[in-house]
Motif scaffolding. Structure first.
Motif: not given
Length: 342
Positions: A44-59
């Motif tokens: 579940r974590v992979y399916s949810v975080m997969g596309p956005v986990w890198e983008a979240n670091h932009i903040w």
């Protein structure tokens, strides 16, 4: 333009805590679950975080850049006196990213997968703890400025300020907050069986947050921590925390009725209220040292620099925010199409 810069500073902080914090919480959830649940959470974590986990670091990148350019004196104190926990935070973020990628894309499926799993889980646990400890050290009154105490030893200046009961408890409180966010956000992405599991874990995390919050305030009050003493006298801060507690009622009602958007809204709002109380109670004096208080606005950059930065943030915001929204929407549509094909 100063208000624009301040808005993006707070906005970036809040978004990183909400989005990045939920990512960290997912790894902590996985770490403290049974083996069967770990397999389920991992997928579940992979399916949810997969596309956005890198983008979240932009903040957090935006936050650091703003502090560096607009508030250099404030930034220098953080970087110099808390360089050890900050280095550990960067190491944790790096290890988490490496583990997250390799445990899904490693061509060799052997026992190394277990190493990647543990690396991901423990980095997700340790990183928010040190993030919380860093903030706790800033408001603890333990920081000793070398300009005030030129003969202070290394440990007193660079280790003891963040390795005290209050900063440590603040670190564990923040990590519990991350778990609460993650469990609540994942409810809407889960199957019926998983949903019951996440609801139970969200309930446990809620009680841990409340307990750790009470213990942290109690310890700080017993130490006569100036920030906490002022916090308890601040009607806005106390009101925000009380309102956050009252929102537990509509939150759990939304969870029971399966209203995904509402439960995420209430969970996010609770965390925003807690952050608002923590930041607003002593703003702009966000660093409390042994002998003084340091304002975010001390040693601010020249007006021309602030103006250019403010314009850049407005333009960047107009590009980044729609792009992030499009990313999330596109990924959601892909998941819907995949489910229909199944």
């Amino acid at each position: 333009m100063l208000y624009v810069v301040l808005f993006f500073t707070i906005f970036s902080l809040f978004l990183y805590v909400l989005l990045g914090g939920a990512d960290f919480g997912a790894g902590i959830l996985e770490l403290f679950s049974s083996k069967d649940h770990q397999v389920s959470i991992k997928k579940r974590v992979y399916s949810v975080m997969g596309p956005v986990w890198e983008a979240n670091h932009i903040w957090i990148i935006i936050l650091i850049v703003i502090l560096w350019i607009a508030f250099p004196a404030f930034y220098n104190i953080i970087i110099i006196y808390l360089h050890i926990p900050l280095t550990l935070i960067l190491l944790g973020i790096t290890l988490r990213g490496v583990a997250f990628v390799f445990r899904h894309y490693d061509a060799v499926k052997d026992k190394s997968q277990l190493l990647y799993d543990r690396m991901f889980e423990f980095s997700c646990l340790v990183t928010p703890i040190f993030l919380g400890m860093t903030y706790g050290a800033l408001i603890s009154g333990n920081i000793i400025l070398l300009e005030d105490h030129p003969n202070a030893d290394f440990a007193s200046v660079f280790i003891k300020p963040w390795l005290q009961p209050f900063p440590i408890l603040t670190g564990f409180f923040f990590s519990a907050l991350c778990v609460f966010l993650s469990a609540t956000f994942l409810i809407g992405e889960a199957t019926e069986y998983e949903r019951r599991m996440y609801i139970r874990k969200a309930g446990i995390a809620t009680w841990i947050v409340v307990l750790l919050g009470f213990i942290t305030l109690a310890v700080a009050y017993s130490e006569e921590n100036k920030f906490v003493l002022d916090f308890l006298k601040n009607y806005y801060a106390v009101g925000a925390v009380l309102l956050s507690g009252l929102l537990l009622l509509p939150l759990w009602r939304s969870i029971r009725k399966g209203k995904v958007v509402l439960c995420r809204f209430f969970a996010g709002l609770q965390v925003v209220l807690i952050l608002s109380a923590a930041v607003g109670a002593h703003f702009p004096n966000l660093i409390i040292t042994k002998n003084s208080q340091v304002s975010l606005l001390d040693g601010i950059a020249p007006k021309s620099t602030i103006n250019i930065l403010g314009i850049s943030l407005i333009i960047g915001g107009l590009i980044i925010l729609p792009g992030l929204f499009h990313l999330l929407k596109s990924f959601k549509m892909i998941k819907i199409l995949e489910n229909e094909e199944k």
